[in-house]
Write a protein that holds these residues in place. Structure first.
Motif, PDB file in Angstrom:
ATOM      1  N   THR A 278      29.684  53.440  10.123  1.00  0.00           N
ATOM      2  CA  THR A 278      31.065  53.071  10.408  1.00  0.00           C
ATOM      3  C   THR A 278      32.021  54.164   9.965  1.00  0.00           C
ATOM      4  O   THR A 278      32.057  54.533   8.799  1.00  0.00           O
ATOM      5  CB  THR A 278      31.435  51.752   9.702  1.00  0.00           C
ATOM      6  OG1 THR A 278      30.598  50.698  10.204  1.00  0.00           O
ATOM      7  CG2 THR A 278      32.892  51.391   9.965  1.00  0.00           C
ATOM      8  N   TYR A 280      36.001  54.447  11.077  1.00  0.00           N
ATOM      9  CA  TYR A 280      36.915  53.748  11.962  1.00  0.00           C
ATOM     10  C   TYR A 280      38.369  54.083  11.655  1.00  0.00           C
ATOM     11  O   TYR A 280      38.696  54.645  10.609  1.00  0.00           O
ATOM     12  CB  TYR A 280      36.707  52.236  11.864  1.00  0.00           C
ATOM     13  CG  TYR A 280      37.224  51.615  10.576  1.00  0.00           C
ATOM     14  CD1 TYR A 280      38.462  50.997  10.533  1.00  0.00           C
ATOM     15  CD2 TYR A 280      36.456  51.640   9.413  1.00  0.00           C
ATOM     16  CE1 TYR A 280      38.938  50.432   9.359  1.00  0.00           C
ATOM     17  CE2 TYR A 280      36.920  51.074   8.238  1.00  0.00           C
ATOM     18  CZ  TYR A 280      38.167  50.471   8.221  1.00  0.00           C
ATOM     19  OH  TYR A 280      38.642  49.924   7.062  1.00  0.00           O
ATOM     20  N   THR A 338      33.747  51.103  15.629  1.00  0.00           N
ATOM     21  CA  THR A 338      33.546  52.337  14.880  1.00  0.00           C
ATOM     22  C   THR A 338      33.927  53.525  15.759  1.00  0.00           C
ATOM     23  O   THR A 338      33.117  54.029  16.546  1.00  0.00           O
ATOM     24  CB  THR A 338      32.103  52.439  14.350  1.00  0.00           C
ATOM     25  OG1 THR A 338      31.938  53.697  13.677  1.00  0.00           O
ATOM     26  CG2 THR A 338      31.065  52.283  15.451  1.00  0.00           C
TER      27      THR A 338
END
Length: 465
Positions: A278, A280, A338
């Motif tokens: 991830t 983001y 993500t």
């Protein structure tokens, strides 16, 4: 998720345009990275900085409108801005002159230097649990490979097997580079060779967890995913398929959107099992999406039909912000994607693409089965697709890939990679307020400029377009 990083990290997050020995972090003569646990904390980096917004990248791929920018003003402006140039795909502008800084470039090299190389350079001498030390070392090698994968895909020409050895790429910064010597650009081929070498080193340590503590820590599935993506870029498709399957053997979960139809439209921020890694950006709900990306969603798309959208009937926010009424602006702060990481769906699509390219035995049908498995959890009502030939199957794959990777850098990378092949290249088209624009497969705009705060410091960073 608590992200605790000692003050050493925050003090070191300056832009890193040149090679540096970032392992020498010894304030007042005392090394604060002398323990395995210290280095573990260093890897608890939160990958959500603005460098992972990828707004210019998504603008280039025609996924979003120029963020919070008056579109009529862009079309009528006498002085060019970088946003205007990218929004109109203007090849005539001096983009390097318009790029004083670049958050993605800064963030990737900063993470590489301040986190990955710091761990690699210090871990062998650090005091503490040796098995944990080996795991941290493996994480750092994967992280270094991935940061360079992003950079080479944005700031250099796409990998072409026939020319990659002579194509200028980006600096590949390792832990032993000297701060006194400006980095020299590696060729595109050399960058990818280093990426694969780092990944092989990481995997050979046999210490990456199958289930990391959270998706901002590197695990085995992500390591194989980065390898698969690198090999895809290198056109080494059988090996890419093998790596994708190795990743999927660890985690093949696909997030099911169907239960969201009658409930809250949410996707976990850091704990979605579909995410292999991830990175983001918390998407403000005033992003506007292009008509072209909206048209790529199937009519039964759950995202298209059920994702909350801004209603302008009571307040013309689109007209106020963008100068254009009626834009598609999605209104949701609970569905996290993500933007800078990789997902299991990336690996399913990678495997499907490799099977389509192989077209041996029942490979084509296996590829369509993968495509339909994803679509079944994204489309309502759902009807399976079928393909009698690779060209039709690839058309379905490209459409699904486009909509699965919206609001990420991955659409840009895939489109750029496909543009290296006559069978899959395409010219993009967009309409802004009645004005038509196009982006050719061989346009120099597919290569972003190095920012001035890097090129002014390092004379070796000549532009790659």
């Amino acid at each position: 998720m608590k992200k605790t990083i000692y003050g050493i990290l925050f003090a070191l997050l300056a832009l890193t345009p040149a090679c540096s020995d970032f392992t020498d972090i010894d304030p007042k003569g005392k090394n604060v990275l002398s323990r395995v646990d210290d280095l573990d904390m260093l890897l608890n980096y939160e990958y959500r900085q603005r460098g992972f917004a990828f707004r210019t990248v998504m603008l280039m791929a025609n996924d979003i409108q120029p963020y919070t920018t008056n579109i009529p003003n862009i079309l009528s402006a006498k002085e060019k801005t970088l946003t205007g140039v990218l929004a109109t795909w203007d090849e005539t502008a001096d983009r390097a002159l318009l790029t004083a800084t670049d958050e993605t470039y800064s963030e990737c090299y900063s993470i590489n230097a301040r986190v990955a190389n710091a761990v690699i350079g210090k871990i062998d001498a650090a005091e503490g649990d040796r098995y944990k030390a080996k795991r941290l070392k493996a994480e750092a090698y994967v992280l270094r490979a991935y940061m360079h994968y992003i950079v080479v895909n944005l700031y250099a020409k796409a990998y072409d097997p026939e020319t990659a050895a002579d194509t200028p790429g980006v600096p590949y910064v390792k832990e032993d580079n000297s701060i006194d010597i400006p980095c020299v650009k590696s060729s595109v081929a050399e960058v990818y060779e280093n990426i694969l070498a780092d990944l092989e080193t990481a995997l050979s340590l046999n210490s990456l967890p199958e289930q990391p503590d959270n998706t901002m820590r590197v695990g085995k599935a992500f390591a194989y995913a980065v390898k698969a993506k690198a090999l895809m870029s290198m056109h080494r498709f059988p090996e890419a398929q093998e790596a994708a399957e190795a990743s999927l053997a660890v985690n093949d979960f696909i997030y099911d959107q169907r239960p969201l139809i009658d409930g809250a439209f949410v996707r976990p921020k850091v704990d979605c099992q579909e995410d292999l890694f991830t990175a983001y950006y918390e998407r403000p709900n005033i992003h506007a999406y292009t008509d072209e990306i909206m048209a790529d969603f199937e009519p039964g798309s759950i995202s298209l039909n059920h994702f909350p959208k801004i209603d302008e009937s009571g307040f013309p926010i689109g007209l106020i912000i963008y100068g254009v009424p009626g834009l598609t602006m999605w209104d949701n702060n609970e569905y996290y994607m993500t933007t800078g990481g990789l997902t299991t769906v990336d690996m399913h699509l990678t495997r499907a693409e490799c099977l389509i390219r192989s077209n041996k035995g029942d490979d084509l049908q296996q590829a369509m089965k993968i495509i339909n498995t994803i679509r079944e959890k994204r489309i309502d009502p759902y009807t399976p697709q079928s393909a009698a030939d690779p060209a039709t199957a690839f058309k379905y794959l490209k459409q699904l890939s486009r909509t699965e990777n919206w609001f990420s850098y991955r659409n840009f990378v895939n489109l750029k990679r496909w543009n290296t092949e006559d069978a899959y290249k395409e010219t993009l088209h967009k309409n802004l307020q009645g004005h038509e624009f196009e982006l050719r497969p061989d346009s120099p705009l597919w290569i972003f400029p190095f920012p001035q705060n890097a090129t002014n410091y390092n004379p070796n960073l000549t532009q790659n377009y």
